[in-house]
Design a protein around this motif. Sequence first.
Motif, PDB file in Angstrom:
ATOM      1  N   ILE A 140      28.822 -20.589   8.330  1.00 41.05           N
ATOM      2  CA  ILE A 140      28.693 -19.131   8.423  1.00 41.05           C
ATOM      3  C   ILE A 140      28.088 -18.411   7.142  1.00 41.05           C
ATOM      4  CG2 ILE A 140      30.179 -17.105   9.064  1.00 41.05           C
ATOM      5  CD1 ILE A 140      31.678 -18.802  11.010  1.00 41.05           C
ATOM      6  N   ASP A 141      28.503 -19.070   6.019  1.00 41.69           N
ATOM      7  CA  ASP A 141      28.064 -18.231   4.700  1.00 41.69           C
ATOM      8  C   ASP A 141      26.551 -18.257   4.706  1.00 41.69           C
ATOM      9  OD1 ASP A 141      30.526 -17.638   3.776  1.00 41.69           O
ATOM     10  OD2 ASP A 141      30.758 -19.799   2.869  1.00 41.69           O
ATOM     11  N   GLU A 142      25.891 -19.279   5.127  1.00 42.58           N
ATOM     12  CA  GLU A 142      24.398 -19.362   5.163  1.00 42.58           C
ATOM     13  C   GLU A 142      23.861 -18.584   6.323  1.00 42.58           C
ATOM     14  OE1 GLU A 142      21.411 -22.901   6.143  1.00 42.58           O
ATOM     15  OE2 GLU A 142      22.933 -23.427   4.478  1.00 42.58           O
ATOM     16  N   TYR A 143      24.526 -18.324   7.199  1.00 41.31           N
ATOM     17  CA  TYR A 143      23.826 -17.578   8.352  1.00 41.31           C
ATOM     18  C   TYR A 143      24.082 -15.942   7.737  1.00 41.31           C
ATOM     19  CZ  TYR A 143      23.897 -15.063  12.760  1.00 41.31           C
ATOM     20  OH  TYR A 143      23.548 -14.007  13.721  1.00 41.31           O
ATOM     21  N   ILE A 144      25.333 -15.721   7.333  1.00 37.93           N
ATOM     22  CA  ILE A 144      25.470 -14.265   7.105  1.00 37.93           C
ATOM     23  C   ILE A 144      24.480 -13.862   5.725  1.00 37.93           C
ATOM     24  CG2 ILE A 144      26.972 -12.500   5.638  1.00 37.93           C
ATOM     25  CD1 ILE A 144      29.161 -13.749   7.475  1.00 37.93           C
ATOM     26  N   ALA A 145      24.235 -14.862   4.826  1.00 37.15           N
ATOM     27  CA  ALA A 145      23.219 -14.483   3.637  1.00 37.15           C
ATOM     28  C   ALA A 145      21.762 -14.343   4.175  1.00 37.15           C
ATOM     29  CB  ALA A 145      23.312 -16.046   3.007  1.00 37.15           C
ATOM     30  N   GLY A 146      21.778 -14.736   5.449  1.00 34.86           N
ATOM     31  CA  GLY A 146      20.184 -14.523   5.953  1.00 34.86           C
ATOM     32  C   GLY A 146      19.644 -13.016   6.569  1.00 34.86           C
ATOM     33  N   PHE A 147      20.753 -12.183   6.239  1.00 30.24           N
ATOM     34  CA  PHE A 147      20.505 -11.015   6.575  1.00 30.24           C
ATOM     35  C   PHE A 147      20.489  -9.948   5.605  1.00 30.24           C
ATOM     36  CE2 PHE A 147      21.851 -13.291  10.259  1.00 30.24           C
ATOM     37  CZ  PHE A 147      21.124 -12.623  11.498  1.00 30.24           C
ATOM     38  N   PRO A 148      19.877  -8.597   5.877  1.00 31.90           N
ATOM     39  CA  PRO A 148      19.991  -7.571   4.706  1.00 31.90           C
ATOM     40  C   PRO A 148      21.453  -7.417   4.398  1.00 31.90           C
ATOM     41  CG  PRO A 148      18.477  -7.143   6.533  1.00 31.90           C
ATOM     42  CD  PRO A 148      19.115  -8.216   6.915  1.00 31.90           C
ATOM     43  N   LYS A 149      21.793  -6.801   3.222  1.00 33.96           N
ATOM     44  CA  LYS A 149      23.033  -6.489   2.909  1.00 33.96           C
ATOM     45  C   LYS A 149      23.941  -5.684   3.620  1.00 33.96           C
ATOM     46  CE  LYS A 149      26.000  -7.033  -0.799  1.00 33.96           C
ATOM     47  NZ  LYS A 149      26.631  -8.259  -0.652  1.00 33.96           N
ATOM     48  N   GLU A 150      23.021  -4.926   4.231  1.00 32.53           N
ATOM     49  CA  GLU A 150      24.075  -3.502   5.245  1.00 32.53           C
ATOM     50  C   GLU A 150      24.507  -4.471   6.485  1.00 32.53           C
ATOM     51  OE1 GLU A 150      19.794  -2.955   5.853  1.00 32.53           O
ATOM     52  OE2 GLU A 150      20.608  -3.177   4.216  1.00 32.53           O
ATOM     53  N   ILE A 151      23.660  -5.401   6.879  1.00 35.02           N
ATOM     54  CA  ILE A 151      24.314  -6.253   7.801  1.00 35.02           C
ATOM     55  C   ILE A 151      25.234  -7.362   7.437  1.00 35.02           C
ATOM     56  CG2 ILE A 151      23.296  -7.790   9.765  1.00 35.02           C
ATOM     57  CD1 ILE A 151      22.606  -4.889  10.048  1.00 35.02           C
ATOM     58  N   GLN A 152      24.940  -8.082   6.512  1.00 30.76           N
ATOM     59  CA  GLN A 152      25.993  -8.891   5.563  1.00 30.76           C
ATOM     60  C   GLN A 152      27.114  -8.196   5.829  1.00 30.76           C
ATOM     61  OE1 GLN A 152      24.883 -10.551   2.078  1.00 30.76           O
ATOM     62  NE2 GLN A 152      22.609 -10.925   2.630  1.00 30.76           N
ATOM     63  N   ILE A 153      27.745  -7.051   5.253  1.00 30.50           N
ATOM     64  CA  ILE A 153      28.803  -6.406   5.108  1.00 30.50           C
ATOM     65  C   ILE A 153      29.393  -6.260   6.635  1.00 30.50           C
ATOM     66  CG2 ILE A 153      29.838  -4.158   5.031  1.00 30.50           C
ATOM     67  CD1 ILE A 153      27.670  -3.827   2.478  1.00 30.50           C
ATOM     68  N   TYR A 159      25.180 -23.121  18.600  1.00 28.21           N
ATOM     69  CA  TYR A 159      24.164 -22.558  19.187  1.00 28.21           C
ATOM     70  C   TYR A 159      23.396 -21.598  18.176  1.00 28.21           C
ATOM     71  CZ  TYR A 159      26.263 -24.057  23.699  1.00 28.21           C
ATOM     72  OH  TYR A 159      26.701 -24.431  24.541  1.00 28.21           O
ATOM     73  N   ALA A 160      23.542 -22.041  17.093  1.00 32.39           N
ATOM     74  CA  ALA A 160      22.797 -21.414  15.631  1.00 32.39           C
ATOM     75  C   ALA A 160      23.577 -20.045  15.465  1.00 32.39           C
ATOM     76  CB  ALA A 160      21.387 -21.177  15.741  1.00 32.39           C
ATOM     77  N   MET A 161      24.751 -19.813  16.038  1.00 35.36           N
ATOM     78  CA  MET A 161      25.633 -18.388  15.551  1.00 35.36           C
ATOM     79  C   MET A 161      27.005 -19.127  15.017  1.00 35.36           C
ATOM     80  SD  MET A 161      25.348 -16.403  19.405  1.00 35.36           S
ATOM     81  CE  MET A 161      25.730 -17.508  20.261  1.00 35.36           C
ATOM     82  N   MET A 218      16.335 -12.075   8.172  1.00 37.57           N
ATOM     83  CA  MET A 218      16.608 -12.844   9.278  1.00 37.57           C
ATOM     84  C   MET A 218      16.315 -14.421   9.305  1.00 37.57           C
ATOM     85  SD  MET A 218      17.176 -10.857  12.388  1.00 37.57           S
ATOM     86  CE  MET A 218      17.344 -11.501  14.135  1.00 37.57           C
ATOM     87  N   ILE A 219      17.218 -15.009   9.951  1.00 38.24           N
ATOM     88  CA  ILE A 219      17.423 -16.478   9.868  1.00 38.24           C
ATOM     89  C   ILE A 219      15.968 -16.882  10.667  1.00 38.24           C
ATOM     90  CG2 ILE A 219      18.751 -18.280  10.447  1.00 38.24           C
ATOM     91  CD1 ILE A 219      21.123 -16.793   9.569  1.00 38.24           C
ATOM     92  N   THR A 220      15.534 -17.807  10.074  1.00 30.49           N
ATOM     93  CA  THR A 220      14.378 -18.722  10.932  1.00 30.49           C
ATOM     94  C   THR A 220      14.665 -20.241  11.263  1.00 30.49           C
ATOM     95  OG1 THR A 220      13.156 -19.082   8.907  1.00 30.49           O
ATOM     96  CG2 THR A 220      12.409 -17.027  10.169  1.00 30.49           C
ATOM     97  N   THR A 221      15.731 -20.765  10.414  1.00 33.47           N
ATOM     98  CA  THR A 221      15.935 -22.085  10.476  1.00 33.47           C
ATOM     99  C   THR A 221      17.603 -22.150  10.840  1.00 33.47           C
ATOM    100  OG1 THR A 221      16.833 -22.323   8.179  1.00 33.47           O
ATOM    101  CG2 THR A 221      14.465 -22.910   8.743  1.00 33.47           C
ATOM    102  N   LYS A 222      18.180 -23.125  11.438  1.00 29.25           N
ATOM    103  CA  LYS A 222      19.532 -23.219  11.914  1.00 29.25           C
ATOM    104  C   LYS A 222      20.369 -23.168  10.560  1.00 29.25           C
ATOM    105  CE  LYS A 222      22.817 -25.625  14.573  1.00 29.25           C
ATOM    106  NZ  LYS A 222      23.328 -27.043  14.869  1.00 29.25           N
ATOM    107  N   PRO A 223      21.412 -22.378  10.204  1.00 30.83           N
ATOM    108  CA  PRO A 223      22.093 -22.283   9.090  1.00 30.83           C
ATOM    109  C   PRO A 223      23.029 -23.580   9.268  1.00 30.83           C
ATOM    110  CG  PRO A 223      23.008 -20.452  10.794  1.00 30.83           C
ATOM    111  CD  PRO A 223      21.648 -21.345  11.405  1.00 30.83           C
ATOM    112  N   ASN A 224      23.722 -23.909   8.101  1.00 30.54           N
ATOM    113  CA  ASN A 224      24.742 -25.056   8.136  1.00 30.54           C
ATOM    114  C   ASN A 224      25.976 -24.540   8.083  1.00 30.54           C
ATOM    115  OD1 ASN A 224      22.781 -27.462   7.861  1.00 30.54           O
ATOM    116  ND2 ASN A 224      22.546 -26.403   5.533  1.00 30.54           N
TER     117      ASN A 224
END
Length: 122
Positions: free
Chosen positions: A9-22, A44-46, A1-7
């Motif tokens: 969408i790729d970075e946002y998605i990469a912060g989650f477990p593989k099944e959530i990334q899919i 808004y960090a999304m 799970m992400i704890t810092t603001k991603p730069n």
Amino acid sequence: MITTKPNDIDEYIAGFPKEIQIILEQVRATIKKAAPDATEKISYAMPAFALKGNLVYFAAFKNHIGFYPLPIVDEALKKEISVYKTGKGSIQFPLNQPMPLGLITKIVKYRVQQNLKPKEKK
């Protein structure tokens, strides 16, 4: 799970477990297909998409994908959405159910029409 603001969408998605990334990639691809001219951004960090203004946002949570299409006034869409938990401008798609990609497509296309419609002068 992400704890810092991603730069991005790729970075946002990469912060989650593989099944959530899919699932997040499916939602992202669905939005891109329904609104090919929209631009991706983080707001808004999304993950968010914009086309002549904000279009939709989405985010992963413990038990659901939050989808934020802003208020929807179309009655037929409201009826389809009513089977999900909603708030003002938000819909929760449970992770233990298939992601309703067809419904997401309809919502995004509806939002594109709203954003491209000429604004009424006050």
